[in-house]
Design a protein around this motif. Structure first.
Motif, PDB file in Angstrom:
ATOM      1  N   PHE A 106     -97.346   5.616 -10.860  1.00 53.08           N
ATOM      2  CA  PHE A 106     -96.655   4.547 -11.573  1.00 53.08           C
ATOM      3  C   PHE A 106     -95.162   4.670 -11.275  1.00 53.08           C
ATOM      4  O   PHE A 106     -94.593   5.769 -11.336  1.00 53.08           O
ATOM      5  CB  PHE A 106     -96.908   4.644 -13.081  1.00 53.08           C
ATOM      6  CG  PHE A 106     -98.366   4.694 -13.436  1.00 53.08           C
ATOM      7  CD1 PHE A 106     -99.298   3.909 -12.760  1.00 53.08           C
ATOM      8  CD2 PHE A 106     -98.815   5.532 -14.452  1.00 53.08           C
ATOM      9  CE1 PHE A 106    -100.636   3.947 -13.098  1.00 53.08           C
ATOM     10  CE2 PHE A 106    -100.151   5.581 -14.784  1.00 53.08           C
ATOM     11  CZ  PHE A 106    -101.066   4.789 -14.100  1.00 53.08           C
ATOM     12  N   ILE A 107     -94.529   3.547 -10.936  1.00 51.91           N
ATOM     13  CA  ILE A 107     -93.119   3.536 -10.542  1.00 51.91           C
ATOM     14  C   ILE A 107     -92.335   2.726 -11.566  1.00 51.91           C
ATOM     15  O   ILE A 107     -92.636   1.548 -11.809  1.00 51.91           O
ATOM     16  CB  ILE A 107     -92.944   2.940  -9.138  1.00 51.91           C
ATOM     17  CG1 ILE A 107     -93.789   3.712  -8.125  1.00 51.91           C
ATOM     18  CG2 ILE A 107     -91.478   2.959  -8.723  1.00 51.91           C
ATOM     19  CD1 ILE A 107     -93.812   3.076  -6.755  1.00 51.91           C
ATOM     20  N   ILE A 108     -91.326   3.349 -12.159  1.00 49.38           N
ATOM     21  CA  ILE A 108     -90.469   2.697 -13.150  1.00 49.38           C
ATOM     22  C   ILE A 108     -89.087   2.540 -12.544  1.00 49.38           C
ATOM     23  O   ILE A 108     -88.478   3.520 -12.102  1.00 49.38           O
ATOM     24  CB  ILE A 108     -90.390   3.516 -14.452  1.00 49.38           C
ATOM     25  CG1 ILE A 108     -91.787   3.717 -15.043  1.00 49.38           C
ATOM     26  CG2 ILE A 108     -89.487   2.831 -15.458  1.00 49.38           C
ATOM     27  CD1 ILE A 108     -91.812   4.603 -16.274  1.00 49.38           C
ATOM     28  N   THR A 109     -88.597   1.307 -12.524  1.00 51.89           N
ATOM     29  CA  THR A 109     -87.268   1.007 -11.996  1.00 51.89           C
ATOM     30  C   THR A 109     -86.308   0.781 -13.157  1.00 51.89           C
ATOM     31  O   THR A 109     -86.639   0.051 -14.098  1.00 51.89           O
ATOM     32  CB  THR A 109     -87.304  -0.235 -11.097  1.00 51.89           C
ATOM     33  OG1 THR A 109     -88.300  -0.057 -10.089  1.00 51.89           O
ATOM     34  CG2 THR A 109     -85.964  -0.460 -10.426  1.00 51.89           C
ATOM     35  N   THR A 110     -85.126   1.406 -13.062  1.00 51.71           N
ATOM     36  CA  THR A 110     -84.160   1.325 -14.163  1.00 51.71           C
ATOM     37  C   THR A 110     -82.770   0.997 -13.639  1.00 51.71           C
ATOM     38  O   THR A 110     -82.530   1.000 -12.412  1.00 51.71           O
ATOM     39  CB  THR A 110     -84.107   2.664 -14.933  1.00 51.71           C
ATOM     40  OG1 THR A 110     -83.444   3.639 -14.125  1.00 51.71           O
ATOM     41  CG2 THR A 110     -85.497   3.147 -15.292  1.00 51.71           C
ATOM     42  N   ASP A 111     -81.884   0.763 -14.568  1.00 52.67           N
ATOM     43  CA  ASP A 111     -80.471   0.648 -14.233  1.00 52.67           C
ATOM     44  C   ASP A 111     -79.996   2.004 -13.697  1.00 52.67           C
ATOM     45  O   ASP A 111     -80.400   3.054 -14.208  1.00 52.67           O
ATOM     46  CB  ASP A 111     -79.680   0.257 -15.482  1.00 52.67           C
ATOM     47  CG  ASP A 111     -78.207   0.070 -15.203  1.00 52.67           C
ATOM     48  OD1 ASP A 111     -77.468   1.084 -15.309  1.00 52.67           O
ATOM     49  OD2 ASP A 111     -77.813  -1.047 -14.879  1.00 52.67           O
ATOM     50  N   PRO A 112     -79.169   2.026 -12.652  1.00 52.55           N
ATOM     51  CA  PRO A 112     -78.755   3.309 -12.056  1.00 52.55           C
ATOM     52  C   PRO A 112     -78.162   4.289 -13.053  1.00 52.55           C
ATOM     53  O   PRO A 112     -78.400   5.500 -12.965  1.00 52.55           O
ATOM     54  CB  PRO A 112     -77.725   2.896 -11.003  1.00 52.55           C
ATOM     55  CG  PRO A 112     -78.065   1.486 -10.674  1.00 52.55           C
ATOM     56  CD  PRO A 112     -78.589   0.884 -11.919  1.00 52.55           C
ATOM     57  N   SER A 113     -77.422   3.805 -14.017  1.00 51.40           N
ATOM     58  CA  SER A 113     -76.767   4.698 -14.974  1.00 51.40           C
ATOM     59  C   SER A 113     -77.674   5.102 -16.129  1.00 51.40           C
ATOM     60  O   SER A 113     -77.293   5.962 -16.933  1.00 51.40           O
ATOM     61  CB  SER A 113     -75.511   4.032 -15.529  1.00 51.40           C
ATOM     62  OG  SER A 113     -75.843   2.823 -16.200  1.00 51.40           O
TER      63      SER A 113
END
Length: 327
Positions: free
Chosen positions: A254-261
């Motif tokens: 499972f891949i979770i993408t977030t804000d870089p910070s």
């Protein structure tokens, strides 16, 4: 022909060399002829024989055929290119290349874990990364080097600097290469050399990617299903997307993408909300834009060339990560 010349020819026929033939003939003639005079017939025969010895040596009539040479063993010689060691050498080279790529990924995880929580016994991610590296047989010196890189230092204690290299690979696939080094010039030269050697080129390609925070969770980690992870992650501030995918080893994840910070905050919230959940890795990554991704046909020549280029880049000790926009 008189008896004298016959005896001379008989003696000379069995002599091994021409000089010996003439010498023997002359001596035999002097011993046999009378002291008073020599018959004309005998002298003519001897002169004819001397001419024969000068023009055609008797050893030339001996057959030059030689007996066949037999080997000391009846085992047939091995054909070139079919030795057992040759096959072992090629198999060993492939295994070493795969192990080197695996060590590179583990080193990256140790470095990222050290960046996040420092070199402290309370850093659970670092402890797990070191344990996995030791289990895979990674040398201790390489683990220590990865820890130093996470602290921003080289093995000699010199501060490391980040280097970003953009390029294009076989099949018009864009590449972004992250590196950490104590010499930017040397790192750039090494990476450009690998690109040129393996059908790539150094050219701007960063505009095809976006810098984001990414978390990788093995499927089934902690006994949680995708739907439960999706609901929990979307409630955390900073989460942008959750999807199913495949890891580099070919296992579901499972891949979770977030804000870089916010990547660190999302990881901490998930751990506290979902006990037992494990990450195979997380950090800052270059994510390709959906509308600019390039499809690589399986089995095509460009696929093999691209894979070879990526493997060579990952084997470089200063390369941290290699990102592509290939589907």
């Amino acid at each position: 022909m008189p008896n004298l010349s016959r005896r001379v020819l008989a003696n000379v026929w069995f002599r091994p060399g021409t000089k010996d033939l003439c010498r023997t003939s002359s001596q035999s003639l002097q011993q046999q002829r009378p002291a008073s005079s020599t018959s004309t017939t005998t002298m003519q025969s001897f002169r004819a024989f001397r001419c024969l010895c000068r023009t055609q040596p008797l050893r030339s009539v001996v057959s030059t055929a030689r007996a066949p040479i037999r080997n000391f063993t009846t085992t047939p010689p091995s054909a070139s290119g079919h030795s057992r060691w040759s096959k072992i050498k090629h198999d060993k080279g492939k295994a070493d290349a795969r192990r080197g790529a695996s060590f590179s990924k583990m080193s990256q995880e140790v470095t990222n874990a050290c960046k996040e929580g420092g070199n402290d016994s309370s850093n659970l991610r670092l402890n797990a990364a070191i344990a996995a590296a030791k289990k895979a047989g990674m040398p201790k010196d390489r683990i220590n080097t990865a820890i130093q890189r996470g602290l921003g230092k080289s093995a000699t204690g010199v501060a490391l600097e980040p280097v970003l290299v953009e390029g294009m690979g076989p099949g018009n696939v864009a590449l972004v290469i992250d590196a950490l080094t104590d010499s930017k010039l040397r790192a750039l030269q090494d990476i450009k050399y690998i690109l040129n050697k393996y059908h790539g080129q150094n050219t701007p390609s960063g505009y095809l990617f976006t810098r984001k925070g990414v978390l990788h969770i093995p499927a089934g980690s902690g006994g949680y299903e995708f739907d439960s992870i999706l609901e929990t992650a979307l409630e955390i501030e900073g989460t942008e997307d959750v999807e199913e995918g495949m890891s580099d080893e070919g296992t579901p994840e499972f891949i979770i993408t977030t804000d870089p910070s916010k990547v660190g905050n999302v990881a901490s919230e998930l751990r506290s909300t979902m006990p037992g959940l494990q990450f195979s890795g997380y950090g800052m990554e270059w994510v390709p834009n959906e509308d600019t991704m390039v499809e690589v046909v399986p089995g095509d020549k460009s696929e093999g060339l691209l894979q070879e280029l990526i493997e060579k880049l990952e084997e470089s000790p200063e390369v941290v990560s290699v990102y592509t926009n290939a589907k």
